[in-house]
Design a protein around this motif. Structure first.
Motif, PDB file in Angstrom:
ATOM      1  N   ALA A  62      -5.208   4.998  14.649  1.00 62.56           N
ATOM      2  CA  ALA A  62      -4.911   4.648  13.584  1.00 62.56           C
ATOM      3  C   ALA A  62      -3.336   4.600  13.412  1.00 62.56           C
ATOM      4  O   ALA A  62      -2.606   5.225  14.196  1.00 62.56           O
ATOM      5  N   ALA A  63      -2.998   3.631  12.424  1.00 63.70           N
ATOM      6  CA  ALA A  63      -1.529   3.410  12.200  1.00 63.70           C
ATOM      7  C   ALA A  63      -1.167   3.126  10.749  1.00 63.70           C
ATOM      8  O   ALA A  63      -2.108   2.926   9.807  1.00 63.70           O
ATOM      9  N   MET A  64      -0.038   3.685  10.154  1.00 63.57           N
ATOM     10  CA  MET A  64       0.332   3.672   9.016  1.00 63.57           C
ATOM     11  C   MET A  64       1.991   3.146   8.612  1.00 63.57           C
ATOM     12  O   MET A  64       2.692   3.528   9.747  1.00 63.57           O
ATOM     13  N   SER A  65       2.147   2.501   7.906  1.00 67.49           N
ATOM     14  CA  SER A  65       3.613   2.095   7.607  1.00 67.49           C
ATOM     15  C   SER A  65       3.677   2.587   5.773  1.00 67.49           C
ATOM     16  O   SER A  65       2.633   2.370   5.034  1.00 67.49           O
ATOM     17  N   CYS A  66       4.832   3.088   5.360  1.00 69.77           N
ATOM     18  CA  CYS A  66       5.022   3.474   3.966  1.00 69.77           C
ATOM     19  C   CYS A  66       6.721   3.516   3.719  1.00 69.77           C
ATOM     20  O   CYS A  66       7.361   3.525   4.801  1.00 69.77           O
ATOM     21  N   HIS A  67       7.102   3.690   2.702  1.00 73.56           N
ATOM     22  CA  HIS A  67       8.217   3.970   2.013  1.00 73.56           C
ATOM     23  C   HIS A  67       8.027   5.250   1.403  1.00 73.56           C
ATOM     24  O   HIS A  67       7.242   5.551   0.453  1.00 73.56           O
ATOM     25  N   ILE A  68       8.906   6.040   1.576  1.00 72.18           N
ATOM     26  CA  ILE A  68       9.221   7.385   0.971  1.00 72.18           C
ATOM     27  C   ILE A  68      10.697   7.456   0.216  1.00 72.18           C
ATOM     28  O   ILE A  68      11.574   7.045   0.966  1.00 72.18           O
ATOM     29  N   ILE A  69      10.503   7.996  -0.968  1.00 70.95           N
ATOM     30  CA  ILE A  69      11.955   8.180  -1.883  1.00 70.95           C
ATOM     31  C   ILE A  69      11.967   9.352  -1.876  1.00 70.95           C
ATOM     32  O   ILE A  69      11.220  10.406  -2.088  1.00 70.95           O
ATOM     33  N   ILE A  70      13.309   9.883  -1.232  1.00 74.63           N
ATOM     34  CA  ILE A  70      13.700  10.961  -0.893  1.00 74.63           C
ATOM     35  C   ILE A  70      14.881  11.323  -1.820  1.00 74.63           C
ATOM     36  O   ILE A  70      15.799  10.827  -2.489  1.00 74.63           O
ATOM     37  N   GLU A  71      15.243  12.779  -1.853  1.00 75.03           N
ATOM     38  CA  GLU A  71      16.426  13.221  -2.690  1.00 75.03           C
ATOM     39  C   GLU A  71      17.520  12.943  -1.767  1.00 75.03           C
ATOM     40  O   GLU A  71      17.499  12.656  -0.625  1.00 75.03           O
ATOM     41  N   ASP A  72      18.730  12.906  -2.580  1.00 76.56           N
ATOM     42  CA  ASP A  72      19.952  12.505  -1.767  1.00 76.56           C
ATOM     43  C   ASP A  72      20.264  13.446  -0.724  1.00 76.56           C
ATOM     44  O   ASP A  72      20.171  14.933  -1.015  1.00 76.56           O
ATOM     45  N   CYS A  73      20.315  13.173   0.474  1.00 76.89           N
ATOM     46  CA  CYS A  73      20.626  14.065   1.635  1.00 76.89           C
ATOM     47  C   CYS A  73      21.263  13.396   2.708  1.00 76.89           C
ATOM     48  O   CYS A  73      21.371  12.324   2.719  1.00 76.89           O
ATOM     49  N   SER A  74      21.671  14.227   3.749  1.00 73.23           N
ATOM     50  CA  SER A  74      22.236  13.709   5.208  1.00 73.23           C
ATOM     51  C   SER A  74      21.193  12.965   5.852  1.00 73.23           C
ATOM     52  O   SER A  74      20.155  13.087   5.641  1.00 73.23           O
TER      53      SER A  74
END
Length: 114
Positions: A62-74
């Motif tokens: 199986a394969a997957m793609s997505c966008h994750i919104i993260i907190e501001d970090c390095s």
């Protein structure tokens, strides 16, 4: 000969159905997109997940793609977050290949313009 033909059709039905599912890029059986999203959201520093696509490349891959919104970090921290997401997807849902984009803010859905 008709009986043998019926047995062959019946025996091959599952193979044909599975092949069509893979060719049409269906979500693999046993994977619930909502559960995948909730599992990703459990990881610290992830605020949201969007644009999730999961598909079968073969009957066992199986394969997957997505966008994750993260907190501001390095950058280093964002790489660690993506690595943790990929490990969780592989361990809990048997998703062996994931393409994950990190974002700092929710973006509107992509649209094609002229």
């Amino acid at each position: 000969s008709m009986f043998i033909g019926i047995l062959l059709i019946r025996a091959s039905w599952n193979v044909v159905r599975e092949a069509m599912h893979v060719l049409l890029e269906g979500v693999p059986e046993g994977i619930d997109i909502k559960k995948v999203k909730n599992e990703i959201l459990k990881i610290s520093k992830i605020k949201n997940v969007d644009d999730i696509h999961i598909w079968a490349i073969s009957s066992h891959f199986a394969a997957m793609s997505c966008h994750i919104i993260i907190e501001d970090c390095s950058l280093g921290e964002s790489i660690k977050i993506v690595k943790e997401v990929k490990e969780n997807l592989n361990n809990k849902f048997n998703i062996q290949h994931a393409t994950i984009e990190t974002e700092l803010i929710d973006c509107p859905p992509e649209t094609l313009s002229d």
